[in-house]
Design a protein around this motif. Sequence first.
Motif, PDB file in Angstrom:
ATOM      1  N   GLY B  63      10.310 -12.307   1.445  1.00 56.44           N
ATOM      2  CA  GLY B  63       9.055 -12.002   1.610  1.00 56.44           C
ATOM      3  C   GLY B  63       8.560 -10.552   1.063  1.00 56.44           C
ATOM      4  N   TYR B  64       9.460  -9.927   0.910  1.00 53.99           N
ATOM      5  CA  TYR B  64       9.328  -8.443   0.592  1.00 53.99           C
ATOM      6  C   TYR B  64      10.044  -8.048  -0.777  1.00 53.99           C
ATOM      7  N   SER B  65       9.259  -7.003  -1.514  1.00 52.04           N
ATOM      8  CA  SER B  65      10.117  -6.468  -2.553  1.00 52.04           C
ATOM      9  C   SER B  65       9.579  -4.793  -2.452  1.00 52.04           C
ATOM     10  N   VAL B  66      10.590  -4.329  -3.410  1.00 52.65           N
ATOM     11  CA  VAL B  66      10.270  -2.638  -3.110  1.00 52.65           C
ATOM     12  C   VAL B  66      10.422  -2.044  -4.476  1.00 52.65           C
ATOM     13  N   SER B  67       9.804  -1.078  -4.676  1.00 54.07           N
ATOM     14  CA  SER B  67       9.910  -0.277  -5.961  1.00 54.07           C
ATOM     15  C   SER B  67      10.126   1.164  -5.801  1.00 54.07           C
ATOM     16  N   ARG B  68      10.651   1.716  -6.703  1.00 52.54           N
ATOM     17  CA  ARG B  68      11.025   3.141  -6.556  1.00 52.54           C
ATOM     18  C   ARG B  68      11.185   3.820  -7.967  1.00 52.54           C
ATOM     19  N   GLU B  69       9.997   4.387  -8.374  1.00 51.11           N
ATOM     20  CA  GLU B  69       9.902   4.811  -9.785  1.00 51.11           C
ATOM     21  C   GLU B  69       9.829   6.310  -9.660  1.00 51.11           C
ATOM     22  N   LYS B  70       9.720   6.947  -8.913  1.00 53.83           N
ATOM     23  CA  LYS B  70      10.009   8.277  -8.561  1.00 53.83           C
ATOM     24  C   LYS B  70      10.664   8.535  -7.368  1.00 53.83           C
ATOM     25  N   LYS B  71      11.476   9.607  -7.386  1.00 59.06           N
ATOM     26  CA  LYS B  71      12.277  10.095  -6.275  1.00 59.06           C
ATOM     27  C   LYS B  71      11.647   9.974  -4.958  1.00 59.06           C
ATOM     28  N   GLU B  72      10.592  10.605  -4.888  1.00 63.00           N
ATOM     29  CA  GLU B  72       9.733  10.876  -3.851  1.00 63.00           C
ATOM     30  C   GLU B  72       9.084   9.864  -3.187  1.00 63.00           C
ATOM     31  N   ARG B  73       8.762   8.454  -3.865  1.00 63.43           N
ATOM     32  CA  ARG B  73       8.151   7.505  -3.380  1.00 63.43           C
ATOM     33  C   ARG B  73       8.760   6.344  -3.231  1.00 63.43           C
ATOM     34  N   PHE B  74       8.583   5.605  -2.363  1.00 58.96           N
ATOM     35  CA  PHE B  74       9.222   4.174  -2.148  1.00 58.96           C
ATOM     36  C   PHE B  74       8.092   3.083  -1.653  1.00 58.96           C
ATOM     37  N   SER B  75       7.906   2.211  -2.355  1.00 62.22           N
ATOM     38  CA  SER B  75       6.939   1.197  -1.999  1.00 62.22           C
ATOM     39  C   SER B  75       7.143  -0.259  -1.489  1.00 62.22           C
ATOM     40  N   LEU B  76       6.612  -0.508  -0.572  1.00 61.25           N
ATOM     41  CA  LEU B  76       7.089  -1.867  -0.040  1.00 61.25           C
ATOM     42  C   LEU B  76       5.926  -2.660  -0.528  1.00 61.25           C
ATOM     43  N   ILE B  77       6.297  -4.087  -0.985  1.00 59.88           N
ATOM     44  CA  ILE B  77       5.243  -5.025  -1.431  1.00 59.88           C
ATOM     45  C   ILE B  77       5.428  -6.299  -0.776  1.00 59.88           C
ATOM     46  N   LEU B  78       4.293  -6.780  -0.234  1.00 63.83           N
ATOM     47  CA  LEU B  78       4.466  -8.057   0.269  1.00 63.83           C
ATOM     48  C   LEU B  78       3.577  -8.897  -0.777  1.00 63.83           C
ATOM     49  N   GLU B  79       4.309  -9.707  -1.405  1.00 65.24           N
ATOM     50  CA  GLU B  79       3.877 -10.457  -2.495  1.00 65.24           C
ATOM     51  C   GLU B  79       2.498 -11.437  -2.024  1.00 65.24           C
ATOM     52  N   SER B  80       2.755 -12.140  -1.129  1.00 64.20           N
ATOM     53  CA  SER B  80       1.708 -13.175  -0.469  1.00 64.20           C
ATOM     54  C   SER B  80       1.924 -12.920   1.132  1.00 64.20           C
ATOM     55  N   ALA B  81       1.053 -12.021   1.651  1.00 61.57           N
ATOM     56  CA  ALA B  81       1.347 -11.804   3.042  1.00 61.57           C
ATOM     57  C   ALA B  81       1.125 -12.944   3.991  1.00 61.57           C
ATOM     58  N   SER B  82       1.790 -13.026   5.047  1.00 63.08           N
ATOM     59  CA  SER B  82       1.856 -14.149   5.917  1.00 63.08           C
ATOM     60  C   SER B  82       1.633 -13.591   7.245  1.00 63.08           C
ATOM     61  N   THR B  83       1.122 -14.418   8.038  1.00 65.11           N
ATOM     62  CA  THR B  83       0.962 -14.001   9.585  1.00 65.11           C
ATOM     63  C   THR B  83       2.145 -13.343  10.331  1.00 65.11           C
ATOM     64  N   ASN B  84       3.243 -14.018   9.961  1.00 65.21           N
ATOM     65  CA  ASN B  84       4.493 -13.609  10.449  1.00 65.21           C
ATOM     66  C   ASN B  84       5.153 -12.104   9.918  1.00 65.21           C
ATOM     67  N   GLN B  85       4.466 -11.589   8.994  1.00 63.33           N
ATOM     68  CA  GLN B  85       4.544 -10.220   8.466  1.00 63.33           C
ATOM     69  C   GLN B  85       3.655  -9.294   9.324  1.00 63.33           C
ATOM     70  N   THR B  86       2.916  -9.467  10.278  1.00 62.69           N
ATOM     71  CA  THR B  86       2.289  -8.488  11.102  1.00 62.69           C
ATOM     72  C   THR B  86       3.206  -7.942  11.974  1.00 62.69           C
ATOM     73  N   SER B  87       3.142  -6.691  11.634  1.00 61.98           N
ATOM     74  CA  SER B  87       4.120  -5.708  12.278  1.00 61.98           C
ATOM     75  C   SER B  87       4.055  -4.270  12.189  1.00 61.98           C
ATOM     76  N   MET B  88       4.904  -3.496  12.706  1.00 62.42           N
ATOM     77  CA  MET B  88       4.802  -2.044  12.305  1.00 62.42           C
ATOM     78  C   MET B  88       6.046  -1.762  11.404  1.00 62.42           C
ATOM     79  N   TYR B  89       5.476  -1.044  10.324  1.00 63.04           N
ATOM     80  CA  TYR B  89       6.384  -0.857   9.262  1.00 63.04           C
ATOM     81  C   TYR B  89       6.528   0.652   9.320  1.00 63.04           C
ATOM     82  N   LEU B  90       7.821   0.828   9.411  1.00 63.66           N
ATOM     83  CA  LEU B  90       8.331   2.453   9.220  1.00 63.66           C
ATOM     84  C   LEU B  90       9.037   2.877   7.986  1.00 63.66           C
TER      85      LEU B  90
END
Lengths: 109, 115
Positions: B63-90
């Motif tokens: 249910g997740y994907s990521v992207s790291r195009e630059k060394k300093e940046r890391f992105s987390l992507i929820l393609e289609s959010a669902s209620t069970n993805q309600t959470s704290m993300y660190l």
Amino acid sequence: AQRVTQPEKLLSVFKGAPVELKCNYSYSGSPELFWYVQYSRQRLQLLLRHISRESIKGFTADLNKGETSFHLKKPFAQEEDSAMYYCALFSGGYQKVTFGTGTKLQVIP
Amino acid sequence: DVKVTQSSRYLVKRTGEKVFLECVQDMDHENMFWYRQDPGLGLRLIYFSYDVKMKEKGDIPEGYSVSREKKERFSLILESASTNQTSMYLCASSPHSGRAYNEQFFGPGTRLTVL
């Protein structure tokens, strides 16, 4: 596969009482164990690691390979010790660690 | 002093929306991580990256994907959010130094609520 078990979700102790937060692990190799702590409204941060064999904020933890345990201890709890504590295991590779489910320590004044 | 920042502290999204969580570190660390933190379940690794454009699945990548195009940046992507993805993300970062473990430095977290 490695596993880290923290059997207590909540541990309540009175100020001045001894504290022991339990951590057991399963791993076939030679692990590195750590304790991370998260105080209220603060970031998760490293508390101590077993290879350092140091005392941080009065806390110590000894790796017992026979019992596969890494319990966190402090002889006299302080109110400022109230926090969420996570035990973690590093088994090598790309810096990936396995965290336990965490124990919330509540020190009662 | 290591600084890991996350784009939002609180985020509310609707089911089915595409969600981006951004993480930036300023210490030139090679490794970056995304975890979710849930009561009773602890921290669970979603994805990590050990170099630009490199990524590895963690324990719960579904249910997740990521992207790291630059060394300093890391992105987390929820393609289609669902209620069970309600959470704290660190988000966390650490330097790379062979087989020895290096301390991970964590961001403040993003509390995501999916309605």
